[in-house]
Enzyme design. Structure first.
Site, PDB file in Angstrom:
ATOM      1  N   LYS A   1       0.823  -1.203   0.000  1.00 35.49           N
ATOM      2  CA  LYS A   1       0.000   0.000   0.000  1.00 35.49           C
ATOM      3  C   LYS A   1       0.856   1.252   0.000  1.00 35.49           C
ATOM      4  O   LYS A   1       0.611   2.201  -0.755  1.00 35.49           O
ATOM      5  CB  LYS A   1      -0.926   0.014   1.208  1.00 35.49           C
ATOM      6  CG  LYS A   1      -2.016   1.098   1.105  1.00 35.49           C
ATOM      7  CD  LYS A   1      -2.189   1.957   2.331  1.00 35.49           C
ATOM      8  CE  LYS A   1      -0.998   2.743   2.754  1.00 35.49           C
ATOM      9  NZ  LYS A   1      -1.285   3.748   3.804  1.00 35.49           N
TER      10      LYS A   1
ATOM     11  N   ASP B   1      -6.273   1.045   1.511  1.00 36.36           N
ATOM     12  CA  ASP B   1      -6.153   1.216   2.959  1.00 36.36           C
ATOM     13  C   ASP B   1      -7.432   0.687   3.611  1.00 36.36           C
ATOM     14  O   ASP B   1      -8.262   0.047   2.972  1.00 36.36           O
ATOM     15  CB  ASP B   1      -5.893   2.674   3.326  1.00 36.36           C
ATOM     16  CG  ASP B   1      -7.087   3.575   3.050  1.00 36.36           C
ATOM     17  OD1 ASP B   1      -8.065   3.120   2.408  1.00 36.36           O
ATOM     18  OD2 ASP B   1      -7.071   4.732   3.501  1.00 36.36           O
TER      19      ASP B   1
END
Length: 228
Positions: free
Chosen positions: A141, A159
């Protein structure tokens, strides 16, 4: 914030519970509305160059952007390169970021990644996911955020917000960050991909919140599939 994966029987939207997905036409409509309302979405993390964005994203794991910005404002006024961060040292960095959760481990990672940038990447933030993920504290991420914000690549950083609301709205299906990432990339119209994760994240952060979603002020309430 790196997403957490809860081991729960309720989180089975891609395996046991069939969810309703937006049609291609509805996907186009949803993103066109978000684009019209916010043509140039930006990261809410504050930074001064690629290196400081990388540091800010690493520090943001399991922390709010607001708390990170409060700590990094004074830090980035003095430290804006890996060389300066190495000179500051782990304890020096802690003095700036001790208000952020997991600050000791994060300080260790930031110093380590700074050393690796100097030693292996000529002090430059690399522009590939594979290279970024060799840096201490940098997961998929985090790498995707840097690639999107700095290098303008159409990546999809998943997220906690994207993992939670993408299946709920019907944007994508999946129970893990990589499943949702892959599905979003395959379903979002290409012309919206560069900014798509910002729009979804902001929607989850301010409108489709976990505790009390503000459906009355939602731009896509008529399209939302309201899965589980």
């Amino acid at each position: 914030m790196e997403p957490t994966q809860k081991k729960s029987k309720k989180n089975t939207n891609s395996s046991q519970q069939k969810i309703n997905l937006l049609s291609d036409e509805e996907m186009e409509l949803a993103f066109s509305r978000w684009q019209q309302a916010n043509p140039e979405p930006k990261s809410e993390l504050e930074y001064v160059n690629p290196y400081t964005l990388l540091v800010a994203v690493v520090l943001s794991a399991q922390a709010t952007d607001k708390s990170v910005n409060k700590a990094t404002g004074p830090l980035f006024e003095k430290i804006d390169s890996p060389e300066k961060m190495i000179a500051l040292g782990e304890e020096g960095l802690i003095s700036f970021i001790k208000s952020i959760g997991l600050y000791r481990n994060k300080a260790k990672n930031v110093i380590a990644l700074s050393k690796k940038l100097v030693e292996e990447f000529n002090s430059q933030v690399p522009d590939s996911r594979e290279k970024l993920m060799t840096l201490p504290g940098v997961g998929r991420k985090t790498a995707n955020v840097v690639l999107n914000v700095i290098f303008h690549q159409p990546t999809m950083p998943v997220d906690t917000h994207l993992l939670r609301i993408s299946p709920k709205i019907g944007l994508a299906e999946g129970t893990t960050p990589e499943e949702v990432e892959k599905n979003l990339l395959s379903r979002i119209p290409e012309k919206y991909l560069k900014d798509a994760h910002h729009w979804i994240l902001l929607h989850g952060r301010y409108i489709c919140t976990a505790r009390s979603p503000n459906c009355d002020h939602c731009l896509i309430s008529d399209l939302c599939k309201k899965n589980y």
